[in-house]
Scaffold this motif. Structure first.
Motif, PDB file in Angstrom:
ATOM      1  N   UNK A 112      -6.938  -1.318   4.944  1.00 49.04           N
ATOM      2  CA  UNK A 112      -5.715  -0.332   4.778  1.00 49.04           C
ATOM      3  C   UNK A 112      -4.458  -1.048   5.595  1.00 49.04           C
ATOM      4  N   UNK A 113      -3.661  -0.047   5.621  1.00 55.87           N
ATOM      5  CA  UNK A 113      -2.160  -0.476   6.323  1.00 55.87           C
ATOM      6  C   UNK A 113      -2.586  -0.516   7.898  1.00 55.87           C
ATOM      7  N   UNK A 114      -1.844  -1.329   8.566  1.00 58.50           N
ATOM      8  CA  UNK A 114      -2.002  -1.595   9.845  1.00 58.50           C
ATOM      9  C   UNK A 114      -0.797  -2.082  10.739  1.00 58.50           C
TER      10      UNK A 114
ATOM     11  N   UNK B  96      -1.087  -5.226   5.448  1.00 58.06           N
ATOM     12  CA  UNK B  96      -2.107  -4.372   4.638  1.00 58.06           C
ATOM     13  C   UNK B  96      -3.466  -5.160   4.216  1.00 58.06           C
ATOM     14  N   UNK B  97      -4.542  -4.681   4.407  1.00 59.67           N
ATOM     15  CA  UNK B  97      -5.791  -5.515   4.176  1.00 59.67           C
ATOM     16  C   UNK B  97      -6.565  -4.646   2.931  1.00 59.67           C
ATOM     17  N   UNK B  98      -6.701  -5.216   1.929  1.00 63.90           N
ATOM     18  CA  UNK B  98      -7.602  -4.535   0.666  1.00 63.90           C
ATOM     19  C   UNK B  98      -8.845  -4.516   0.991  1.00 63.90           C
TER      20      UNK B  98
ATOM     21  N   UNK C 137      -5.819  10.166   7.607  1.00 57.07           N
ATOM     22  CA  UNK C 137      -4.521   9.514   7.660  1.00 57.07           C
ATOM     23  C   UNK C 137      -4.457   7.888   7.670  1.00 57.07           C
ATOM     24  N   UNK C 138      -5.774   7.351   7.688  1.00 60.89           N
ATOM     25  CA  UNK C 138      -5.978   5.858   7.523  1.00 60.89           C
ATOM     26  C   UNK C 138      -5.765   5.495   9.140  1.00 60.89           C
TER      27      UNK C 138
END
Length: 149
Positions: A105-107, A83-85, A30-31
């Motif tokens: 990912x998303x935060x 979001x960090x790639x 789920x990240x």
């Protein structure tokens, strides 16, 4: 009798190991953070302080594209999302990744603001990987010097 006592710690540690793998399997897909440390620390790391005139929030988010950041306030909650790639190459037959400790990912981080925070005057700046959000305190809540007559 002694044999069962000697096996107990090994069995309990292997059970903890199994449970940790299960949590990582469920939440990793789920990240979401997969460890207690990640849940309590989070990304981005934040420092929060106050002055007589404001609440200052510093979010340390190196490698985040400022256009991927969103700062909002609703009912006394300041939300920092983005979001960090990932900069890792795709895994293939020729490429293997042995460690991946940098978050990608998303935060989302949510900070509860004091009641005297003024959402209409919030300012946010991003520079050198640090997001600085300044929340002014309402005028009536700021310290005042009373003149003695």
């Amino acid at each position: 009798m002694y044999e069962s006592l000697l096996r107990f710690p090994t069995d309990i540690f292997s059970e903890f190991d199994r449970m940790q793998r299960e949590v990582e399997r469920m939440f990793g897909a789920l990240g979401m953070p997969t460890s207690i440390r990640a849940v309590t620390r989070g990304f981005p790391a934040v420092n929060i302080g106050t002055t007589p005139k404001s609440v200052e929030v510093y979010a340390f988010a190196p490698g985040v594209d400022p256009s991927k950041l969103e700062v909002s306030v609703d009912r006394g909650l300041l939300t920092i999302a983005g979001q960090r790639a990932s900069e890792l190459p795709e895994e293939s037959e020729k490429v293997s990744v042995y460690a991946d400790e940098r978050f990608s990912g998303s935060f989302k981080r949510v900070v509860s603001l004091p009641e005297d925070g003024d959402p209409s005057g919030i300012q946010a700046r991003y520079r050198d990987g640090v997001l600085h959000v300044s929340v002014p305190r309402r005028e009536e809540a700021q310290p005042k010097r009373i003149e003695i007559k």
